[in-house]
Design an enzyme around this catalytic site. Structure first.
Site, PDB file in Angstrom:
ATOM      1  N   SER A 142       0.867  -1.185   0.000  1.00 44.05           N
ATOM      2  CA  SER A 142       0.000   0.000   0.000  1.00 44.05           C
ATOM      3  C   SER A 142       0.904   1.234   0.000  1.00 44.05           C
ATOM      4  CB  SER A 142      -0.844  -0.001   1.282  1.00 44.05           C
ATOM      5  OG  SER A 142      -1.473   1.249   1.483  1.00 44.05           O
ATOM      6  N   TYR A 155      -2.409  -1.192  10.412  1.00 45.29           N
ATOM      7  CA  TYR A 155      -2.315  -1.308   8.952  1.00 45.29           C
ATOM      8  C   TYR A 155      -0.975  -0.776   8.451  1.00 45.29           C
ATOM      9  CZ  TYR A 155      -4.063  -1.072   4.098  1.00 45.29           C
ATOM     10  OH  TYR A 155      -4.253  -1.236   2.736  1.00 45.29           O
TER      11      TYR A 155
HETATM   12  P1  NAD Z   1     -11.527  -6.082  -0.187  1.00 40.75           P
HETATM   13  O1  NAD Z   1     -12.107  -6.003   1.176  1.00 40.75           O
HETATM   14  O2  NAD Z   1     -12.353  -5.692  -1.359  1.00 40.75           O
HETATM   15  O3  NAD Z   1     -10.990  -7.547  -0.434  1.00 40.75           O
HETATM   16  C1  NAD Z   1     -10.232  -8.196   0.539  1.00 40.75           C
HETATM   17  C2  NAD Z   1     -10.171  -9.657   0.194  1.00 40.75           C
HETATM   18  O4  NAD Z   1      -9.445 -10.289   1.254  1.00 40.75           O
HETATM   19  C3  NAD Z   1     -11.523 -10.339   0.094  1.00 40.75           C
HETATM   20  O5  NAD Z   1     -11.509 -11.287  -0.950  1.00 40.75           O
HETATM   21  C4  NAD Z   1     -11.649 -11.044   1.455  1.00 40.75           C
HETATM   22  O6  NAD Z   1     -12.425 -12.221   1.365  1.00 40.75           O
HETATM   23  C5  NAD Z   1     -10.187 -11.381   1.701  1.00 40.75           C
HETATM   24  N1  NAD Z   1      -9.919 -11.631   3.098  1.00 40.75           N
HETATM   25  C6  NAD Z   1     -10.110 -10.814   4.163  1.00 40.75           C
HETATM   26  N2  NAD Z   1      -9.789 -11.454   5.293  1.00 40.75           N
HETATM   27  C7  NAD Z   1      -9.375 -12.696   4.928  1.00 40.75           C
HETATM   28  C8  NAD Z   1      -8.919 -13.833   5.638  1.00 40.75           C
HETATM   29  N3  NAD Z   1      -8.845 -13.843   6.974  1.00 40.75           N
HETATM   30  N4  NAD Z   1      -8.589 -14.934   4.932  1.00 40.75           N
HETATM   31  C9  NAD Z   1      -8.693 -14.959   3.571  1.00 40.75           C
HETATM   32  N5  NAD Z   1      -9.118 -13.914   2.849  1.00 40.75           N
HETATM   33  C10 NAD Z   1      -9.458 -12.812   3.525  1.00 40.75           C
HETATM   34  O7  NAD Z   1     -10.172  -5.258  -0.120  1.00 40.75           O
HETATM   35  P2  NAD Z   1      -9.263  -4.571  -1.232  1.00 40.75           P
HETATM   36  O8  NAD Z   1      -9.415  -3.112  -1.111  1.00 40.75           O
HETATM   37  O9  NAD Z   1      -9.448  -5.228  -2.555  1.00 40.75           O
HETATM   38  O10 NAD Z   1      -7.819  -4.913  -0.633  1.00 40.75           O
HETATM   39  C11 NAD Z   1      -6.989  -5.926  -1.150  1.00 40.75           C
HETATM   40  C12 NAD Z   1      -5.561  -5.651  -0.722  1.00 40.75           C
HETATM   41  O11 NAD Z   1      -5.127  -4.393  -1.266  1.00 40.75           O
HETATM   42  C13 NAD Z   1      -5.364  -5.537   0.789  1.00 40.75           C
HETATM   43  O12 NAD Z   1      -4.149  -6.128   1.170  1.00 40.75           O
HETATM   44  C14 NAD Z   1      -5.318  -4.031   1.016  1.00 40.75           C
HETATM   45  O13 NAD Z   1      -4.610  -3.692   2.164  1.00 40.75           O
HETATM   46  C15 NAD Z   1      -4.602  -3.584  -0.243  1.00 40.75           C
HETATM   47  N6  NAD Z   1      -4.802  -2.178  -0.572  1.00 40.75           N
HETATM   48  C16 NAD Z   1      -6.049  -1.689  -0.796  1.00 40.75           C
HETATM   49  C17 NAD Z   1      -6.180  -0.341  -1.097  1.00 40.75           C
HETATM   50  C18 NAD Z   1      -7.520   0.283  -1.365  1.00 40.75           C
HETATM   51  O14 NAD Z   1      -7.585   1.517  -1.430  1.00 40.75           O
HETATM   52  N7  NAD Z   1      -8.579  -0.500  -1.551  1.00 40.75           N
HETATM   53  C19 NAD Z   1      -5.057   0.488  -1.155  1.00 40.75           C
HETATM   54  C20 NAD Z   1      -3.815  -0.050  -0.912  1.00 40.75           C
HETATM   55  C21 NAD Z   1      -3.702  -1.394  -0.628  1.00 40.75           C
END
Ligand code: NAD
Length: 260
Positions: A142, A155
């Site tokens: 991130s 985080y």
């Molecule tokens: P999201 O909530 O849409 O998806 C998260 C996914 O992780 C889902 O498929 C969920 O089922 C899975 N998950 C959560 N807990 C779990 C567990 N205990 N075991 C297995 N799977 C699990 O989130 P997102 O925004 O798509 O985030 C995905 C990644 O990207 C994360 O690591 C997040 O930190 C990172 N990220 C997101 C953003 C953003 O702005 N959305 C920015 C930077 C980084």
């Protein structure tokens, strides 16, 4: 046509992970779709990928907060496909609170899912990758792997931690044809971000529109959310032959946030 590669994407039933698993399937990868929920919808995602891209797509339930389950996910993939070419550590959760009020269970869950799970999946996947003499590991970090924000202690700590893990693994596997890199997205409008909006509104005493523009996108110079497809395209690049010498580093996909 080159042989299909085998890819695992953790947390791939939603948001960024779903876009990544679809983008890898479009690149002729057989894919493992993972979440911890094991719903009809989760399984339907794998079936839809199978139909749309003509690759093998298998849903595997595993709770990424459980070290044994992380390792079992990798072992099951090895048993099912015989190799693992690509491992994308994407599963992640968020919680927003001042550090002195931060619930201990939330701290532990975030560290387990956002950081330790990658340690476990990487440790389990490396023997197969080393034997094959090739592999790609991509950790979805991130902008918060590089820069802090208030109220996100767990985080930010986990994401900074995964940057260190990425660099260490990269050094350890550099002579084995394996690369390990991170991607640092800025704000992407996914369910994870959508869920943060009410907490951010509370923490900053702002309405939704103001918190989105002045808090979330305040440091994203484009003032636009990053799209899930833009993050997935960076993963596809890191998994390509063209990226064979890209190792132990990160790609920021953040609209310029980390330039400031
Ligand atoms: P999201 O909530 O849409 O998806 C998260 C996914 O992780 C889902 O498929 C969920 O089922 C899975 N998950 C959560 N807990 C779990 C567990 N205990 N075991 C297995 N799977 C699990 O989130 P997102 O925004 O798509 O985030 C995905 C990644 O990207 C994360 O690591 C997040 O930190 C990172 N990220 C997101 C953003 C953003 O702005 N959305 C920015 C930077 C980084």
């Amino acid at each position: 046509m080159t042989a299909a590669r085998i890819a695992i994407v953790t947390g791939s039933t939603s948001g960024i992970g779903l876009a990544i698993v679809r983008a890898l399937a479009a690149q002729n990868c057989h894919v493992v779709v993972n979440s911890f929920t094991d719903t009809t919808e989760d399984r339907a995602i794998a079936d839809a990928i199978n139909k749309e891209f003509g690759v093998k797509a298998v849903y595997m339930q595993a709770d990424m907060s459980d070290p044994a389950a992380c390792r079992a996910l990798v072992d099951k993939t090895g048993d099912e496909f015989g190799s693992i070419d690509i491992l994308v550590n994407n599963a992640g959760i968020q919680y927003v609170a001042p550090v002195e009020e931060f619930p201990i269970d939330k701290w532990n869950a975030i560290l387990a899912i956002n950081l330790s799970s990658a340690f476990h999946t990487i440790a389990a996947a490396l023997p197969l990758m080393k034997t094959a003499g090739q592999g790609r590991i991509v950790n979805i970090a991130s902008a918060h792997g590089l820069i802090a924000s208030p109220f996100k202690s767990a985080y930010v700590a986990a994401k900074h931690g995964i940057m260190g893990l990425t660099k260490t693994v990269a050094l350890e596997v550099a002579e084995n044809g394996v690369t390990c890199n991170a991607i640092c997205p800025g704000y992407v409008l996914t369910p994870l971000v959508e869920a943060q909006i009410p907490d951010q509104m509370k923490a900053h005493h702002m309405d939704r529109h103001t918190v989105v523009r002045e808090v979330m996108l305040a440091r994203q110079p484009t003032k636009k959310f990053v799209t899930v497809e833009q993050v997935a395209a960076a993963v596809v690049y890191l998994c390509s032959d063209a990226a064979a010498s890209v190792n132990g580093t990160h790609i920021s996909v953040d609209g310029g946030w980390s330039a400031a």
